[in-house]
Design a protein around this motif. Structure first.
Motif, short mmCIF file in Angstrom:
data_model
loop_
_atom_site.label_atom_id
_atom_site.label_comp_id
_atom_site.label_asym_id
_atom_site.label_seq_id
_atom_site.Cartn_x
_atom_site.Cartn_y
_atom_site.Cartn_z
N PRO A 1 30.42 28.25 -12.81
CA PRO A 1 29.66 27.76 -13.97
C PRO A 1 29.48 26.25 -13.99
CG PRO A 1 31.32 29.35 -14.67
CD PRO A 1 31.59 29.03 -13.23
N GLU A 2 30.43 25.54 -13.39
CA GLU A 2 30.40 24.07 -13.38
C GLU A 2 29.16 23.53 -12.67
OE1 GLU A 2 33.15 20.36 -11.94
OE2 GLU A 2 34.13 22.31 -12.09
N ILE A 3 28.66 24.27 -11.68
CA ILE A 3 27.52 23.80 -10.90
C ILE A 3 26.26 23.74 -11.77
CG2 ILE A 3 26.57 25.96 -9.90
CD1 ILE A 3 26.67 24.50 -7.14
N TYR A 4 26.13 24.72 -12.68
CA TYR A 4 24.99 24.74 -13.60
C TYR A 4 25.17 23.68 -14.69
CZ TYR A 4 24.81 29.37 -11.42
OH TYR A 4 24.81 30.41 -10.51
N SER A 5 26.40 23.61 -15.20
CA SER A 5 26.70 22.64 -16.26
C SER A 5 26.43 21.22 -15.79
CB SER A 5 28.17 22.76 -16.69
OG SER A 5 28.42 24.04 -17.21
N GLN A 6 26.71 20.96 -14.52
CA GLN A 6 26.51 19.62 -13.96
C GLN A 6 25.02 19.26 -13.97
OE1 GLN A 6 29.16 18.50 -10.76
NE2 GLN A 6 27.51 17.49 -9.69
N LEU A 7 24.16 20.20 -13.57
CA LEU A 7 22.72 19.96 -13.58
C LEU A 7 22.22 19.71 -15.00
CD1 LEU A 7 22.70 21.14 -10.59
CD2 LEU A 7 20.45 22.03 -11.19
N ILE A 8 22.70 20.54 -15.92
CA ILE A 8 22.28 20.43 -17.33
C ILE A 8 22.66 19.04 -17.88
CG2 ILE A 8 22.79 21.27 -19.67
CD1 ILE A 8 23.06 24.10 -18.33
N LYS A 9 23.89 18.62 -17.57
CA LYS A 9 24.39 17.34 -18.07
C LYS A 9 23.67 16.15 -17.43
CE LYS A 9 28.71 14.81 -18.80
NZ LYS A 9 30.14 14.73 -18.48
N ILE A 10 23.60 16.13 -16.11
CA ILE A 10 23.00 14.99 -15.39
C ILE A 10 21.54 14.79 -15.78
CG2 ILE A 10 22.28 14.14 -13.11
CD1 ILE A 10 24.81 15.48 -11.96
N HIS A 11 20.81 15.90 -15.87
CA HIS A 11 19.36 15.78 -16.11
C HIS A 11 18.96 16.06 -17.56
CE1 HIS A 11 18.77 15.29 -11.81
NE2 HIS A 11 19.59 16.29 -11.63
N GLU A 12 19.97 16.19 -18.42
CA GLU A 12 19.74 16.41 -19.85
C GLU A 12 18.77 17.56 -20.08
OE1 GLU A 12 18.50 12.51 -21.16
OE2 GLU A 12 20.58 11.82 -21.36
N LEU A 13 19.11 18.69 -19.47
CA LEU A 13 18.27 19.88 -19.59
C LEU A 13 18.67 20.69 -20.82
CD1 LEU A 13 18.35 21.13 -15.86
CD2 LEU A 13 16.78 19.47 -16.90
N SER A 14 17.70 21.39 -21.37
CA SER A 14 17.97 22.33 -22.46
C SER A 14 18.03 23.72 -21.85
CB SER A 14 16.85 22.27 -23.50
OG SER A 14 16.91 23.39 -24.34
N PRO A 15 19.21 24.40 -21.87
CA PRO A 15 19.31 25.73 -21.27
C PRO A 15 18.23 26.70 -21.75
CG PRO A 15 21.48 24.94 -21.85
CD PRO A 15 20.51 23.96 -22.42
N LYS A 16 17.90 26.64 -23.06
CA LYS A 16 16.92 27.59 -23.60
C LYS A 16 15.50 27.28 -23.13
CE LYS A 16 16.42 25.17 -28.04
NZ LYS A 16 16.61 25.29 -29.50
N ARG A 17 15.31 26.11 -22.50
CA ARG A 17 13.99 25.76 -21.96
C ARG A 17 14.01 25.72 -20.43
NH1 ARG A 17 11.29 21.04 -25.58
NH2 ARG A 17 9.48 21.80 -24.45
N THR A 18 15.09 26.28 -19.87
CA THR A 18 15.28 26.25 -18.41
C THR A 18 15.32 27.67 -17.85
OG1 THR A 18 16.55 24.19 -18.58
CG2 THR A 18 16.82 25.46 -16.56
N LEU A 19 14.65 27.87 -16.72
CA LEU A 19 14.66 29.16 -16.02
C LEU A 19 15.35 28.96 -14.67
CD1 LEU A 19 13.65 32.14 -15.65
CD2 LEU A 19 11.59 31.16 -14.59
N PHE A 20 16.23 29.90 -14.31
CA PHE A 20 16.92 29.86 -13.02
C PHE A 20 16.50 31.09 -12.22
CE2 PHE A 20 20.94 31.10 -10.68
CZ PHE A 20 20.75 30.20 -9.64
N VAL A 21 16.04 30.86 -10.99
CA VAL A 21 15.57 31.94 -10.11
C VAL A 21 16.48 32.06 -8.90
CG1 VAL A 21 13.61 32.84 -8.78
CG2 VAL A 21 13.19 31.45 -10.84
N ASP A 22 17.07 33.26 -8.70
CA ASP A 22 18.02 33.48 -7.61
C ASP A 22 17.98 34.97 -7.26
OD1 ASP A 22 20.72 33.86 -6.21
OD2 ASP A 22 20.84 31.73 -6.66
N ASP A 23 18.28 35.29 -5.99
CA ASP A 23 18.25 36.70 -5.58
C ASP A 23 19.60 37.40 -5.75
OD1 ASP A 23 19.22 36.82 -2.19
OD2 ASP A 23 19.08 34.97 -3.33
N ARG A 24 20.63 36.66 -6.15
CA ARG A 24 21.96 37.28 -6.33
C ARG A 24 22.30 37.41 -7.81
NH1 ARG A 24 25.90 37.39 -2.06
NH2 ARG A 24 27.39 37.42 -3.78
#
Length: 200
Positions: free
Chosen positions: A144-167
């Motif tokens: 979870p820390e890997i996502y939290s780091q992106l959110i924090k560094i780039h000041e992203l809003s999770p509810k306005r962010t989409l993550f695309v992955d095959d796993r």
């Protein structure tokens, strides 16, 4: 309203053959893929060991195999990167903040870059505000820390962010943080189907 998209790399943009290395290593004398090799891969993907230590770990299990043969088998997972996906990404980058977040290692990235050439990989990387590789970050999905780091560094809003992955384990971890997710089904879905999915 989604304004940011975080993409995985393998089987989202570049096609992979995940069984190829297993088959190739078997031909080199490896009886079966094992937990020791899983751990070796995790260590390498998180930058905890060097390229030399990684290759030595394989040579310990298949002593008759040359370094060149091991590298060839390891890189056999990497297939083609269709141009239409890059073109789709370039259009997307004009409207959204884009990030790349990949569990990968220095050997695979160097091989990818050599395979497609500087012009192609430069065009690809330029689509993103920032490219994140696990071996440079010292951690990997689904931590979870890997996502939290992106959110924090780039000041992203999770509810306005989409993550695309095959796993599913990776998308589940992001979803738990309030991020919108698309667990892309390889073989039946393509990243260019994004607009058909009503995420954005």
């Amino acid at each position: 309203m989604i304004d940011t998209i975080i993409f995985d790399f393998g089987d989202i943009f570049i096609n992979l053959d995940k069984q190829a290395p297993v088959i190739k290593f078997k031909k080199l004398g490896l009886n079966e893929w094992n937990s020791e090799l899983d751990e070796l891969n995790i260590q390498f993907e998180t930058g905890k060991i060097s390229r030399e230590e990684f290759l030595a770990g394989f040579q310990k299990q298949i002593p008759d195999a040359s370094e060149k043969a091991i590298l060839k088998a390891w890189n056999s997972v990497l297939l083609d990167f269709p141009l239409y996906r890059l073109e789709f990404l370039q259009l997307l980058s004009k409207k959204y903040r884009l990030f790349l977040l990949s569990n990968t290692d220095s050997i695979h990235i160097a091989t990818f870059e050599k395979k497609v050439g500087a012009s192609f990989y430069s065009d690809f990387y330029q689509c993103f505000e920032k490219v994140y590789f696990s071996f440079e970050m010292g951690m990997r999905k689904p931590n979870p820390e890997i996502y939290s780091q992106l959110i924090k560094i780039h000041e992203l809003s999770p509810k306005r962010t989409l993550f695309v992955d095959d796993r599913a384990d990776n998308t589940d971890a992001a979803k738990a943080l309030g991020i919108h997710v698309w667990n892309l089904k390889v073989g039946t879905e393509d990243v260019i189907d994004l607009f058909d999915k009503n995420f954005i």
